[in-house]
Write a protein that holds these residues in place. Structure first.
Motif, mmCIF file in Angstrom:
data_model
loop_
_atom_site.group_PDB
_atom_site.id
_atom_site.type_symbol
_atom_site.label_atom_id
_atom_site.label_comp_id
_atom_site.label_asym_id
_atom_site.label_seq_id
_atom_site.Cartn_x
_atom_site.Cartn_y
_atom_site.Cartn_z
ATOM 1 N N SER A 98 0.799 -1.184 -0.174
ATOM 2 C CA SER A 98 0.057 0.010 -0.012
ATOM 3 C C SER A 98 0.777 1.318 -0.142
ATOM 4 O O SER A 98 1.823 1.332 0.655
ATOM 5 C CB SER A 98 -0.922 -0.064 1.285
ATOM 6 N N VAL A 99 0.322 2.382 -0.796
ATOM 7 C CA VAL A 99 1.122 3.636 -0.874
ATOM 8 C C VAL A 99 1.198 4.195 0.496
ATOM 9 O O VAL A 99 1.962 4.908 0.978
ATOM 10 C CB VAL A 99 0.622 4.310 -1.949
ATOM 11 N N SER A 100 0.034 3.860 1.186
ATOM 12 C CA SER A 100 -0.190 4.791 2.633
ATOM 13 C C SER A 100 0.900 4.281 3.628
ATOM 14 O O SER A 100 0.882 4.861 4.358
ATOM 15 C CB SER A 100 -1.504 4.319 3.061
ATOM 16 N N THR A 101 1.482 3.148 3.620
ATOM 17 C CA THR A 101 2.473 2.768 4.407
ATOM 18 C C THR A 101 3.986 2.471 3.933
ATOM 19 O O THR A 101 4.709 1.810 4.308
ATOM 20 C CB THR A 101 2.141 1.069 4.975
ATOM 21 N N MET A 102 3.998 2.923 2.533
ATOM 22 C CA MET A 102 5.370 2.675 1.776
ATOM 23 C C MET A 102 6.713 3.423 2.426
ATOM 24 O O MET A 102 6.330 4.544 2.584
ATOM 25 C CB MET A 102 5.126 2.975 0.480
ATOM 26 N N PRO A 104 9.755 5.792 2.724
ATOM 27 C CA PRO A 104 10.549 6.784 1.784
ATOM 28 C C PRO A 104 11.758 5.976 1.465
ATOM 29 O O PRO A 104 11.894 6.631 0.011
ATOM 30 C CB PRO A 104 10.842 8.004 2.862
ATOM 31 N N GLN A 105 12.456 5.220 1.944
ATOM 32 C CA GLN A 105 13.454 4.735 1.295
ATOM 33 C C GLN A 105 13.094 4.164 0.028
ATOM 34 O O GLN A 105 13.825 3.590 -0.745
ATOM 35 C CB GLN A 105 14.316 3.858 2.311
ATOM 36 N N GLN A 106 11.821 2.943 0.355
ATOM 37 C CA GLN A 106 11.501 2.366 -0.911
ATOM 38 C C GLN A 106 11.009 3.237 -2.177
ATOM 39 O O GLN A 106 11.127 2.890 -3.328
ATOM 40 C CB GLN A 106 10.538 1.365 -0.526
ATOM 41 N N MET A 107 10.302 4.252 -1.685
ATOM 42 C CA MET A 107 9.927 5.155 -2.523
ATOM 43 C C MET A 107 11.100 5.726 -3.437
ATOM 44 O O MET A 107 11.162 5.820 -4.767
ATOM 45 C CB MET A 107 9.193 6.375 -2.256
ATOM 46 N N PHE A 148 -3.216 -0.543 -10.636
ATOM 47 C CA PHE A 148 -3.957 -1.554 -9.756
ATOM 48 C C PHE A 148 -3.441 -1.493 -8.234
ATOM 49 O O PHE A 148 -2.426 -0.836 -8.137
ATOM 50 C CB PHE A 148 -3.244 -3.105 -10.147
ATOM 51 N N PRO A 149 -4.503 -1.787 -7.357
ATOM 52 C CA PRO A 149 -4.131 -1.803 -5.980
ATOM 53 C C PRO A 149 -2.630 -2.328 -5.665
ATOM 54 O O PRO A 149 -2.640 -3.481 -6.212
ATOM 55 C CB PRO A 149 -5.030 -2.424 -5.325
ATOM 56 N N TYR A 150 -1.852 -1.749 -4.928
ATOM 57 C CA TYR A 150 -0.780 -2.338 -4.234
ATOM 58 C C TYR A 150 0.392 -2.555 -5.320
ATOM 59 O O TYR A 150 1.446 -2.534 -5.102
ATOM 60 C CB TYR A 150 -1.003 -3.872 -3.852
ATOM 61 N N HIS A 197 8.679 -4.936 -1.333
ATOM 62 C CA HIS A 197 7.265 -5.414 -0.445
ATOM 63 C C HIS A 197 7.228 -4.655 0.642
ATOM 64 O O HIS A 197 8.429 -4.563 1.219
ATOM 65 C CB HIS A 197 6.715 -6.620 -0.686
ATOM 66 N N ALA A 198 5.950 -4.245 1.311
ATOM 67 C CA ALA A 198 5.821 -3.887 2.483
ATOM 68 C C ALA A 198 6.510 -4.932 3.670
ATOM 69 O O ALA A 198 6.139 -6.177 3.150
ATOM 70 C CB ALA A 198 4.351 -3.480 2.657
#
Length: 265
Positions: A98-102, A104-107, A148-150, A197-198
């Motif tokens: 989910s973008v909401s819990t991603m 910053p390092q992964q972004m 798509f989601p996720y 992945h999260a």
């Protein structure tokens, strides 16, 4: 129509999957290929296999997220092949979560690879491609048109790449450089093995049929020869989303969100 015979091609992300398949297909059609990636051992194995088959190939150790390394890698490519006619920006990184819990390092990692990586290589290649009146091929995804989601952050990086490709196509037209955006279908590659992945999230098993890398590579080579502007391999959800966006939201919610949100998020 552009002939691939004698064309000097640099492929990023060539150590496996679609990049490796592209190297074989383009070499078989007469191109001289420079294989670029971070995994030098795998590149050297591919180089040797291509050379044993009588094709011209060179392995270039390259991290596309390092602008200085990219500049040096392009110089080495041109030195080895005698010039550059086609750049294939294939290196990419995916993310499931989910973008909401991603984090910053992964972004930052996705942006560095999928966006800056393609920009660094394109900028470094332009002077050489202007001389040869060459081509930039940006490998994107249909998710750029319908996320798509996720996998929405990954889709966002591909949307950015599509937009940049559209602008570059016009900016570089007067310099004789063509830009092709190829939105490849979901392909049977090792991308999932390297997907971020999260925390605590497991990737769902893939039950659907994935495209064969060689088949996709053949379609990309066809698009290159015909100097296409943009190709989207899978249009179903995009077309359905334009006609019935609410229905697509409902389908994706029930297919993905309801299934995975309690299991993983």
């Amino acid at each position: 129509m552009r002939s691939l015979k004698g064309q000097r091609v640099l492929i990023t992300g060539a150590s496996g999957g679609l990049g490796q398949a592209l190297a074989w297909v383009l070499a078989e059609q007469g191109a001289h290929v420079a294989l670029a990636a971070r995994r030098l051992e795998r590149l050297q194995e591919l180089q040797e296999a291509l050379q044993r088959s009588g094709y011209k190939a060179v392995a270039i150790s390259l991290d596309v997220t390092d602008a200085d390394a990219v500049t040096y890698g392009l110089h080495r490519t041109v030195e080895a092949l005698g010039g550059l006619d086609i750049l294939v920006n294939n290196a990419g990184l995916a993310y499931f979560g989910s973008v909401s819990t991603m984090a910053p390092q992964q972004m930052a990692r996705l942006v560095a690879t999928n966006i800056y990586g393609a920009l660094y290589t394109s900028q470094a290649a332009v002077p050489y491609l202007e001389t040869s009146r060459g081509m930039i091929v940006n490998i994107s995804s249909p998710l750029a048109k319908r996320a798509f989601p996720y996998v929405s952050f990954y889709a966002g990086t591909k949307s950015f790449l599509n937009a940049v490709s559209d602008g570059m196509r016009l900016e570089l037209k007067a310099r004789g450089i063509h830009v092709l955006t190829y939105m490849a279908p979901e392909t049977a590659t090792d991308l999932a093995q390297h997907t971020l992945h999260a925390p605590g999230v497991t990737l769902p098993p893939i039950r659907r049929r994935l495209a064969d890398p060689r088949h996709v590579a053949l379609q990309i080579s066809r698009a290159i020869r015909h100097e296409r502007r943009e190709v989207m391999a899978s249009r179903f959800f995009v077309a359905l989303g334009l006609m019935m966006p609410g229905l697509v939201d409902w389908l994706l919610y029930h297919a993905m969100v309801r299934r995975y949100r309690h299991e993983n998020f």
